[in-house]
Design a protein around this motif. Structure first.
Motif, PDB file in Angstrom:
ATOM      1  N   ARG A  48      -2.701   9.177   3.663  1.00 38.87           N
ATOM      2  CA  ARG A  48      -2.663  10.768   3.681  1.00 38.87           C
ATOM      3  C   ARG A  48      -3.918  11.513   4.120  1.00 38.87           C
ATOM      4  O   ARG A  48      -4.883  11.145   3.280  1.00 38.87           O
ATOM      5  N   GLY A  49      -3.982  12.304   4.791  1.00 36.04           N
ATOM      6  CA  GLY A  49      -5.251  13.021   5.033  1.00 36.04           C
ATOM      7  C   GLY A  49      -6.352  12.065   5.554  1.00 36.04           C
ATOM      8  O   GLY A  49      -7.557  12.694   5.655  1.00 36.04           O
ATOM      9  N   GLU A  92       0.823  -0.244  11.262  1.00 34.49           N
ATOM     10  CA  GLU A  92       1.021   0.788  10.363  1.00 34.49           C
ATOM     11  C   GLU A  92       0.285   1.942   9.893  1.00 34.49           C
ATOM     12  O   GLU A  92       0.788   3.058   9.816  1.00 34.49           O
ATOM     13  N   LEU A 129       0.880  -1.049   0.082  1.00 27.75           N
ATOM     14  CA  LEU A 129      -0.007  -0.059   0.114  1.00 27.75           C
ATOM     15  C   LEU A 129       0.902   1.110   0.132  1.00 27.75           C
ATOM     16  O   LEU A 129       1.773   1.137   0.657  1.00 27.75           O
ATOM     17  N   ALA A 130       0.481   2.175  -0.639  1.00 27.14           N
ATOM     18  CA  ALA A 130       1.303   3.414  -0.728  1.00 27.14           C
ATOM     19  C   ALA A 130       0.974   4.384   0.164  1.00 27.14           C
ATOM     20  O   ALA A 130      -0.175   4.346   0.790  1.00 27.14           O
ATOM     21  N   PRO A 131       2.078   5.078   0.615  1.00 26.17           N
ATOM     22  CA  PRO A 131       1.736   6.274   1.888  1.00 26.17           C
ATOM     23  C   PRO A 131       0.515   7.089   1.567  1.00 26.17           C
ATOM     24  O   PRO A 131      -0.203   7.562   2.508  1.00 26.17           O
ATOM     25  N   MET A 132       0.355   7.268   0.141  1.00 21.69           N
ATOM     26  CA  MET A 132      -0.646   8.306  -0.385  1.00 21.69           C
ATOM     27  C   MET A 132      -2.036   7.751   0.280  1.00 21.69           C
ATOM     28  O   MET A 132      -2.940   8.655   0.240  1.00 21.69           O
ATOM     29  N   TYR A 133      -2.349   6.380   0.209  1.00 22.28           N
ATOM     30  CA  TYR A 133      -3.360   5.888   0.762  1.00 22.28           C
ATOM     31  C   TYR A 133      -3.854   6.295   2.125  1.00 22.28           C
ATOM     32  O   TYR A 133      -4.936   6.687   2.567  1.00 22.28           O
ATOM     33  N   ARG A 191       1.494   4.433  12.584  1.00 28.05           N
ATOM     34  CA  ARG A 191       2.867   4.971  11.990  1.00 28.05           C
ATOM     35  C   ARG A 191       2.682   5.687  10.889  1.00 28.05           C
ATOM     36  O   ARG A 191       3.278   6.844  10.758  1.00 28.05           O
ATOM     37  N   GLN A 192       1.775   5.532   9.998  1.00 30.78           N
ATOM     38  CA  GLN A 192       1.555   6.284   8.857  1.00 30.78           C
ATOM     39  C   GLN A 192       0.616   7.492   8.634  1.00 30.78           C
ATOM     40  O   GLN A 192       0.952   8.567   8.188  1.00 30.78           O
ATOM     41  N   LYS A 244      -0.971  -5.920  12.887  1.00 33.52           N
ATOM     42  CA  LYS A 244       0.133  -5.051  12.136  1.00 33.52           C
ATOM     43  C   LYS A 244      -0.523  -4.080  11.192  1.00 33.52           C
ATOM     44  O   LYS A 244       0.225  -2.892  11.129  1.00 33.52           O
ATOM     45  N   TRP A 245      -1.671  -4.219  10.685  1.00 35.16           N
ATOM     46  CA  TRP A 245      -2.194  -2.951  10.041  1.00 35.16           C
ATOM     47  C   TRP A 245      -2.657  -1.924  10.851  1.00 35.16           C
ATOM     48  O   TRP A 245      -2.621  -0.714  10.712  1.00 35.16           O
TER      49      TRP A 245
END
Lengths: 199, 553
Positions: free
Chosen positions: A81-82, A107, A75-79, A110-111, A103-104
């Motif tokens: 975002r915001g 994540e 999964l991209a960090p963009m997912y 963290r993100q 784990k999700w």
């Protein structure tokens, strides 16, 4: 009596969890009132919008599904975002999917931003006979990690609307702010003030 | 997930046959993944990195430093046990040659702050980069549907650096020309006359056109013919047309821009200014950094069925022993996968000469891939500061024309400052990106350091308290650098039958040349397919009206 809508809120909501946990089924049940026994891996549409009207506000959800990028943990960090809210889904018939859900959760922590509203959702509650993850296990993990917890069934619609209404209520209360920019849209009529124009 | 993961712990990739395998998630690869997925191709998109974007990524400060300073090598092919060795397949090992070389990073001040806030930075690896409001990147984002995943902010102002005078505004409208205190009345009138001529030339209803013979002469000669003073000429050539080489120096500038192309550049710049009501100038920037662009195209591809696997190095190519044609790839996990076509990130190459153990294999088939075309270099610099290069301006672009820093400077230098009103750095900090074309690393770094010193102050010691405030020519206090990085990126292009290599990041501020090369590559691979057909799926924007664009805030 007409409800006074004194507030309008747009919120990005992301779905997370292992392949086959029922992420897309939950959204389709909520957005379209549909359930498919043999839901294809998410291809073709992974973005949904849905408006919920509460007494105190209207919440427009932009719901992001994974588009299969979770399959190989890509999964991209963009997912994230915001995102104002996240739903981490696991399947009650799979202990492995519960382990991965943890784990999700890490994540997301963290993100995503710290003020995010997060729900841990135990899906496929209709498959009680095949249950591998006890209700208490999910609830306890959620409590320990400051998450809200619900058991749902996309198949029977159990707790599905409740889940999204609860998220909407929390968001209205929290009124999350985020760094926002401008979105590109196709619209007629453009402003012009370049030096090759008459203005 | 983005936490480090052992690729060997992944489930085997299924299916094993694809129309196209793409290695690397830089912008070109991601655009092709989205375009090929849109026309129904089955695609596997791999990246050896744990992040999207390859050399177009936006990274945290810690990740950027690691990426620049630690060498990246592929796992040994020997560790990747063959899953399907057969007599008719030859395994050719790949070599990874990093595109970023000669990297040097330095922390001058506030190291604790930078370390604590590392994850609040999204620093572009291929900066400076921005989008003109009217360029083809915007059109492609709209056409492909990738725009719905992105948010932008306008770059507040554009400047040109003038020797001994500091930063001067690039005029972006007629009003701005008349308000500019640095232009004399004569210069303003000359400029307005010139713009009027260009406007009439571009207007189909107008009779008065620039003569055909003038359109074919160098733009610099045309500007001289129009009697424009050096300062105006410099703004037009380097800050608006964004040219790289000194147009007055025939020895270094192999190809002078023609007037007709110069006019096109002016037209693009002019139509970019004010295209969107919420963006003041000509340029836009994604609020989370340029690394969002490849991610948006990757998501488009994923929605259309493309399979994504990060942290998965490709270690070898599988070639047909008899014909020498490409068959597939071997992963670090040992799995063999097959496809009709392959796209390789330009940092991959085949060792030359090929090992003799390949026996009868027609190795001349691989020579084109191992003999890579190095077209030059881009020197890149990044600085983190505590204040803006121009008071009260958060984000801005700067161009240093040739000879503006020292007489031997033959290339222009592009710079872009991004402030914390975008989500790329912690509150109260700024990132300044610099780049220039160069022939060798020393020359490139010398240019960038001269550009940096013109606008910024390097602390003498680790203690910023002891630093006197340095006055620039414009009497503004120069910002103090907290951290800096300089590195070189090689410009490489290689092509080999069913194996294609995408273009590397170029020295341009925008993506037009890169996207042209990408579209050309797509058309070579799929001559009968449309590059992003009109959107039809529920995820796609279905707005019927394509007359114009707005930016919604």
């Amino acid at each position: 009596m007409a409800r006074t809508r004194n507030k309008s809120l747009q919120a990005k909501l992301v779905l997370l969890g292992d392949m086959g946990a029922g992420k897309t089924s939950l959204v389709l049940r909520f957005v379209k009132g549909e359930f498919s026994e043999y839901q294809e891996s998410t291809i073709g549409a992974a973005f949904f919008t849905h408006v919920l009207s509460l007494n105190e506000a209207t919440v427009k959800f932009d719901i992001w599904d994974t588009a299969g990028q979770e399959r190989y943990h890509s999964l991209a960090p963009m997912y994230y975002r915001g995102a104002a809210a996240a739903i981490v889904v696991y399947d009650i018939t799979s202990m492995d999917s519960f382990v991965r859900a943890k784990k999700w959760v890490r994540e997301v922590q963290r993100q995503a931003n710290s003020s995010l509203t997060m729900f841990l959702v135990a899906n496929k509650a209709d498959l009680e006979d095949e249950r591998k993850v006890r209700y208490e296990e999910g609830e306890e993990y959620a409590k320990e990690n400051g998450l809200s917890f619900l058991e749902t069934s996309a198949k029977t619609a159990q707790n599905v609307n409740e889940l999204f209404y609860e998220i909407a209520k929390r968001l209205v209360k929290a009124n999350p702010s985020r760094q926002s920019g401008m979105k590109l849209h196709t619209r007629p009529g453009e402003t012009r003030r370049g030096f090759l124009c008459c203005t | 997930m983005t936490e480090p993961q052992d690729p060997f712990s992944y489930p085997p990739i299924d299916p094993v046959n694809f129309d196209l395998i793409i290695v690397g998630t830089a912008l070109s690869e991601s655009v092709i993944a989205a375009a090929a997925s849109a026309v129904g191709k089955t695609i596997l998109h791999l990246d050896p990195n744990s992040f999207y974007g390859s050399h177009f990524a936006s990274l945290s400060l810690h990740d950027l430093t690691s990426y620049l300073t630690s060498p990246h090598s592929l796992p040994s092919a020997a560790t990747a046990a063959a899953s399907s060795d057969s007599d008719d397949i030859v395994v050719v090992d790949l070599v990874h040659q990093p595109l970023c070389t000669d990297a040097e990073t330095a922390t001058y001040d506030e190291s604790a702050f930078l370390s604590e806030n590392s994850r609040k930075f999204n620093i572009d690896l291929g900066g400076p980069r921005a989008l003109f409001c009217a360029d083809k990147t915007i059109d492609l984002l709209m056409k492909s549907g990738a725009a719905q995943y992105l948010e932008f902010k306008g770059i507040d102002e554009s400047f040109v650096y003038e020797a001994n005078a500091g930063l001067a505004n690039v005029p972006d409208s007629r009003g701005a020309i008349f308000r500019d205190k640095k232009l004399s009345l004569k210069e303003k009138n000359q400029l307005m006359r010139f713009f009027k001529l260009v406007q009439q030339h571009l207007d189909d209803t107008q009779e008065e056109k620039i003569p055909k013979e003038d359109l074919e002469i160098p733009f610099v000669s045309f500007l001289e013919k129009m009697k424009l003073p050096p300062k105006i000429k410099s703004i037009l050539l380097y800050a608006i047309a964004m040219l790289d080489y000194d147009q007055d120096n025939n020895e270094v500038c192999e190809e002078l821009l023609k007037t007709k192309d110069g006019i096109d550049c002016l037209a693009q710049y002019s139509s970019s200014v004010g295209r969107f009501p919420n963006a003041p100038g000509a340029l836009l920037y994604p609020i989370y950094g340029e690394g969002e662009l490849p991610q948006a195209f990757c998501r488009r591809a994923a929605v259309k069925g493309c399979i994504y696997v990060l942290r998965m190095p490709v270690v070898s190519l599988l070639m047909d022993k008899v014909t020498g044609s490409y068959k597939g790839v071997r992963l670090a996990s040992g799995q063999d996968l097959y496809s009709h076509q392959l796209i390789l990130d330009p940092s991959f190459t085949i060792p030359s000469p090929l090992s003799l153990s390949l026996g009868d294999f027609p190795s001349e088939r691989l020579q084109m891939l191992s003999q890579r075309d190095i077209k030059g270099m881009v020197a890149r610099g990044i600085c983190i500061t505590r204040s803006s290069i121009k008071p009260d301006v958060s984000s801005c672009s700067v161009v240093y024309p040739p000879r503006s820093l020292y007489p031997e400077q033959v290339t222009s230098i592009k710079a872009l400052q991004i402030g914390s009103n975008l989500a790329v750095c912690p509150a109260g900090t700024f990132i300044l990106y610099l780049s220039t074309l160069c022939n060798d690393a020393d020359e490139g770094k010398k240019l960038l350091k001269a550009a940096m010193n013109a606008l910024l102050t390097l602390p003498v010691s680790g203690n910023s308290e002891s630093i006197p405030s340095v006055q620039s020519d414009s009497e503004d206090i120069k910002p103090i650098v907290l951290w800096s990085a300089f590195y070189i990126q090689k410009l490489i292009m290689s092509k080999f039958e069913f194996i294609s290599s995408t273009p590397t990041p170029d020295g341009n501020l925008n993506y037009n040349a890169l996207l042209d090369a990408t579209e050309k590559l797509f058309n070579q691979m799929y001559p009968n397919e449309e590059f992003f057909p009109k959107a039809t799926s529920p995820e796609d924007p279905t707005d019927e009206d394509d007359n114009g664009l707005t930016l919604d805030s």
